[in-house]
Write a protein that holds these residues in place. Structure first.
Motif, PDB file in Angstrom:
ATOM      1  N   ALA A   1       0.880  -1.028   0.024  1.00 14.91           N
ATOM      2  CA  ALA A   1      -0.139  -0.075   0.020  1.00 14.91           C
ATOM      3  C   ALA A   1       0.844   1.125   0.167  1.00 14.91           C
ATOM      4  O   ALA A   1       0.442   2.176  -0.413  1.00 14.91           O
ATOM      5  CB  ALA A   1      -0.857  -0.053   1.161  1.00 14.91           C
TER       6      ALA A   1
ATOM      7  N   GLU B   1      -8.135  -1.164  -4.487  1.00 16.04           N
ATOM      8  CA  GLU B   1      -6.954  -0.691  -3.785  1.00 16.04           C
ATOM      9  C   GLU B   1      -6.724   0.789  -4.000  1.00 16.04           C
ATOM     10  O   GLU B   1      -6.355   1.568  -3.110  1.00 16.04           O
ATOM     11  CB  GLU B   1      -5.800  -1.805  -4.096  1.00 16.04           C
ATOM     12  CG  GLU B   1      -5.797  -3.164  -2.994  1.00 16.04           C
ATOM     13  CD  GLU B   1      -5.357  -2.865  -1.581  1.00 16.04           C
ATOM     14  OE1 GLU B   1      -4.430  -2.153  -1.548  1.00 16.04           O
ATOM     15  OE2 GLU B   1      -6.112  -3.098  -0.684  1.00 16.04           O
TER      16      GLU B   1
ATOM     17  N   ARG C   1      -1.421  -2.887   4.170  1.00 19.46           N
ATOM     18  CA  ARG C   1      -1.925  -3.890   3.417  1.00 19.46           C
ATOM     19  C   ARG C   1      -1.870  -5.160   4.469  1.00 19.46           C
ATOM     20  O   ARG C   1      -0.880  -5.522   4.547  1.00 19.46           O
ATOM     21  CB  ARG C   1      -1.478  -4.078   2.294  1.00 19.46           C
ATOM     22  CG  ARG C   1      -2.185  -5.399   1.602  1.00 19.46           C
ATOM     23  CD  ARG C   1      -1.390  -5.625   0.009  1.00 19.46           C
ATOM     24  NE  ARG C   1      -2.255  -6.770  -0.688  1.00 19.46           N
ATOM     25  CZ  ARG C   1      -3.207  -6.564  -1.407  1.00 19.46           C
ATOM     26  NH1 ARG C   1      -3.434  -5.473  -1.580  1.00 19.46           N
ATOM     27  NH2 ARG C   1      -3.569  -7.808  -1.903  1.00 19.46           N
TER      28      ARG C   1
END
Length: 452
Positions: free
Chosen positions: A74, A97, A449
């Motif tokens: 992320a 995402e 994440r």
């Protein structure tokens, strides 16, 4: 007589070396009880800035999209959201995402072949730019757009030099697609063209970019917007020096590998590239498409065409490394076999029946000697598979490793960390640790994440 070990050291990274030779890696290895990845978002920012500088120097209007497939963390998407960098996605999960971490839909390009209907629906609703790969996909985009909002599209060109590629449309299909875009003008904004080109050579990418500029001019005559082109990725990373790479490729043989494993030079990623990253973009812009006429940057400016690109690996250069803990050492046939607390699935080059070649670095535990006789050893994973080798090559470690020492693989953020990871044997996936320099200190946190 002991053969001279074959080495391939990565380019030095003094900043990361200072972190690695402190207490932090050993503390993290103790805390996690297994391998882990270190991430450096500031390097990602610097790489994005280098690509933007290349565009600015050429006075070319352009847009950089980070190819998300290169690393699932992320941290990179968070940086894209903050800096306004675009993101290239190819699945519904990747799109969610990116949106979930704050990237605006208009800053996302959706690529990949034969996209799922859910992916197309979300992309249209969020105003993403969709690289349409086929005529049937174009019809599905139009059908969604007619009941929601106008769709933003690029038409993907099949590279003439790679006619067997499964990506893109040939000349006849492109002509039909442009006519269909004109017919569906109320539901569609045809913003330009793109291509997916294998390889890292500069001239073929510039040649095809020049063809796309001409296609834009042709499409405008038909009343289409056609004011941008995407040249995809294909920006090499330079991992090692030219001299070291030349010596390695000239000298390597089965004798350098565990069990006489055989590789040919063509099996390997080109770990040295004299023109890499943002410099490769400069070379593309300065090239003459077709070998004659104006440079590509002149053609783009004259035609009023924006240049889009989707680098992945190149934006992650020097942005991370992977750390394993030694949990066994044995000797056989004049060299060592290390076993570490993870698997080769965390170094994805093995996926291509190849080898991640930059030399790993040994970090000895505090109570172990740091001087002694060099020790050649391959590196195996902790599974019950003969093929689970992180490094088949007999690495020349400076001393004999001991249980508890750490083996660090450098510059693994681009495609190595998670393309092929699996919790085989119920081993947990290596966590990703984000490093944040603060003056003389380095703070760390887990990437946001969750493991999946």
């Amino acid at each position: 007589m002991t053969p001279t070990p074959l080495t391939l050291p990565a380019h030095p990274d003094p900043g990361l070396a200072a972190v690695l030779h402190g207490d932090l890696p050993h503390e993290l290895a103790y805390a996690f009880g297994g391998p882990f990845h270190l991430l450096l978002p500031d390097r990602f920012d610097a790489n994005v800035a280098a690509f933007q500088a290349a565009l600015d120097e050429a006075d070319v209007d352009g847009r950089i999209y980070y190819a998300k497939k290169a690393n699932k963390a992320a941290a990179w998407i968070e940086r894209c959201a903050v800096n306004g960098t675009g993101v290239d996605v190819a699945s519904t999960g990747e799109l969610r995402e990116a949106l979930g971490h704050g990237v605006c839909g208009e800053n996302i390009v959706v690529t990949g072949p034969a996209k799922a209907d859910d992916l197309l629906r979300i992309a249209v609703l969020q105003g993403c730019l969709i690289a349409v790969d086929a005529l049937d996909e174009l019809e599905r985009v139009i059908a969604i757009a007619e009941t929601t909002r106008p769709a933003r599209t690029l038409l993907r060109r099949l590279p003439p030099g790679q006619p067997h590629s499964r990506f893109g449309m040939n000349n006849a299909e492109l002509d039909a697609a442009m006519l269909r875009c004109g017919d569906a003008a109320d539901a569609l904004r045809m913003e330009g063209f793109s291509f997916h080109l294998s390889g890292y050579a500069v001239q073929p990418r510039a040649d095809l970019a020049g063809e796309l500029v001409e296609l834009c001019l042709k499409a405008r005559v038909m009343g289409l917007q056609a004011d941008r082109i995407s040249i995809g990725g294909g920006f090499a990373v330079d991992y090692v020096t030219g001299d070291d790479w030349e010596e390695f490729t000239r000298s390597q043989s089965p004798a350098d590998y565990h069990a006489g494993k055989s590789f040919t030079t063509s099996d390997f990623y080109p770990y040295h590239s004299p023109v890499a990253g943002a410099d490769a973009l400069r070379a593309i812009l300065a090239a003459r498409p077709g070998g004659t006429g104006p440079n590509l940057d002149d053609q783009l400016r004259d035609a009023g065409v924006m240049l889009l690109m989707e680098p992945g690996r190149a934006l992650l250069d020097q942005a991370g490394c992977t750390v394993f803990r030694v949990q066994g050492v044995k000797e056989r046939d004049g060299y060592g076999i290390l076993t570490v607390d993870g698997t080769s699935l965390s170094l994805s080059e093995q996926w291509f029946n190849s080898e991640y070649l930059p030399d790993p670095v040994l970090l000895t535990a505090a109570d172990q000697a740091t001087t002694g006789e060099p020790f050649r050893a391959c590196v195996g994973g902790a599974t019950c598979l003969e093929s689970d080798m992180l490094t088949w090559r007999k690495i020349a470690f400076p001393v004999r490793p001991h249980i508890g020492d750490l083996v660090v693989y450098p510059n693994t953020a681009g495609y190595q960390m998670d393309s092929n990871e699996s919790p085989f044997h119920d081993l947990p996936l290596p966590p990703k640790v984000v490093l944040e320099p603060r003056g003389e200190c380095t703070r760390w946190r887990l990437d946001r994440r969750p493991a999946s």
